[in-house]
Design a protein around this motif. Structure first.
Motif, mmCIF file in Angstrom:
data_model
loop_
_atom_site.group_PDB
_atom_site.id
_atom_site.type_symbol
_atom_site.label_atom_id
_atom_site.label_comp_id
_atom_site.label_asym_id
_atom_site.label_seq_id
_atom_site.Cartn_x
_atom_site.Cartn_y
_atom_site.Cartn_z
ATOM 1 N N ASP A 10 -11.444 -23.434 -19.994
ATOM 2 C CA ASP A 10 -12.717 -24.167 -19.961
ATOM 3 C C ASP A 10 -12.896 -24.743 -18.562
ATOM 4 O OD1 ASP A 10 -14.845 -25.959 -20.207
ATOM 5 O OD2 ASP A 10 -14.297 -26.504 -22.258
ATOM 6 N N ALA A 11 -13.829 -24.174 -17.809
ATOM 7 C CA ALA A 11 -14.068 -24.618 -16.436
ATOM 8 C C ALA A 11 -14.531 -26.071 -16.388
ATOM 9 C CB ALA A 11 -15.080 -23.708 -15.755
ATOM 10 N N TYR A 15 -9.089 -26.831 -17.307
ATOM 11 C CA TYR A 15 -7.789 -26.296 -17.712
ATOM 12 C C TYR A 15 -7.925 -25.320 -18.862
ATOM 13 C CZ TYR A 15 -7.854 -29.550 -21.669
ATOM 14 O OH TYR A 15 -8.177 -30.219 -22.816
ATOM 15 N N GLY A 16 -6.832 -24.687 -19.185
ATOM 16 C CA GLY A 16 -6.772 -23.751 -20.298
ATOM 17 C C GLY A 16 -5.316 -23.443 -20.593
ATOM 18 N N ALA A 31 -6.466 -25.857 -10.709
ATOM 19 C CA ALA A 31 -5.894 -25.807 -9.363
ATOM 20 C C ALA A 31 -4.993 -24.587 -9.162
ATOM 21 C CB ALA A 31 -5.100 -27.083 -9.089
ATOM 22 N N ALA A 32 -4.533 -23.970 -10.244
ATOM 23 C CA ALA A 32 -3.644 -22.812 -10.146
ATOM 24 C C ALA A 32 -4.397 -21.500 -9.991
ATOM 25 C CB ALA A 32 -2.749 -22.742 -11.387
ATOM 26 N N LEU A 33 -5.716 -21.531 -10.157
ATOM 27 C CA LEU A 33 -6.514 -20.310 -10.062
ATOM 28 C C LEU A 33 -6.562 -19.817 -8.620
ATOM 29 C CD1 LEU A 33 -9.536 -21.191 -12.360
ATOM 30 C CD2 LEU A 33 -7.471 -19.934 -12.938
ATOM 31 N N THR A 37 -12.008 -18.515 -7.329
ATOM 32 C CA THR A 37 -12.142 -18.278 -8.769
ATOM 33 C C THR A 37 -12.334 -19.623 -9.459
ATOM 34 O OG1 THR A 37 -10.665 -16.379 -8.617
ATOM 35 C CG2 THR A 37 -11.042 -17.282 -10.807
ATOM 36 N N THR A 38 -13.360 -19.704 -10.295
ATOM 37 C CA THR A 38 -13.635 -20.967 -10.993
ATOM 38 C C THR A 38 -13.343 -20.892 -12.481
ATOM 39 O OG1 THR A 38 -15.946 -20.344 -11.274
ATOM 40 C CG2 THR A 38 -15.400 -21.673 -9.342
ATOM 41 N N THR A 39 -13.238 -19.685 -13.019
ATOM 42 C CA THR A 39 -12.981 -19.533 -14.448
ATOM 43 C C THR A 39 -12.291 -18.209 -14.703
ATOM 44 O OG1 THR A 39 -13.953 -19.728 -16.657
ATOM 45 C CG2 THR A 39 -15.195 -18.462 -15.031
#
Length: 129
Positions: A10-11, A15-16, A31-33, A37-39
């Motif tokens: 969930d942008a 987190y997810g 922050a790990a993406l 990349t936002t989602t």
């Protein structure tokens, strides 16, 4: 590096979670993406590093291996059917244009129907690969 599939992301929340190949849930912060990349789409295959977070394993340095399937793309009409839909839409828009040229908006029921149809057709064209 371990791999897994995105369970959900969930942008808006930032987190997810990733379901690892070992079957454990790994926290996925925004922050790990990867940069830019936002989602991530559900079921996207990812590779990641794992660190010990406050509440369990946490993913870092995520790399997208394969994007998840697009439900919109899988369920959209065939091109021949879409051509017929577009032709009908053109007729409806032409009728609405004629009404507007007479300095009136179409009736509310007709306007709602046209707006709904326009959104549905736009969604079928706007497929993210």
């Amino acid at each position: 590096m371990p791999t897994g599939r995105v369970r959900w992301f969930d942008a808006a929340k930032g987190y997810g979670f990733i379901a690892s190949e070992k079957g454990e849930d790994v926290f996925l912060p925004a922050a790990a993406l990867p940069a830019g990349t936002t989602t991530l789409r559900k079921n996207a295959k990812v590779e990641y590093a794992v660190i010990a977070g406050r509440r369990g394993p946490q993913a870092m340095d995520v790399k997208l291996i394969a994007s998840g399937p697009s439900m919109v793309k899988a369920n959209r009409p065939k091109p021949d059917d879409m051509a017929a839909i577009c032709e009908d839409l053109i007729k409806m828009l032409d009728s609405a244009g004629n009404t507007l040229r007479r300095h009136h908006y179409p009736a509310p029921a007709e306007s709602r129907k046209l707006a709904t149809l326009l959104r549905a057709v736009a969604d079928n064209f706007d497929v993210q690969d």
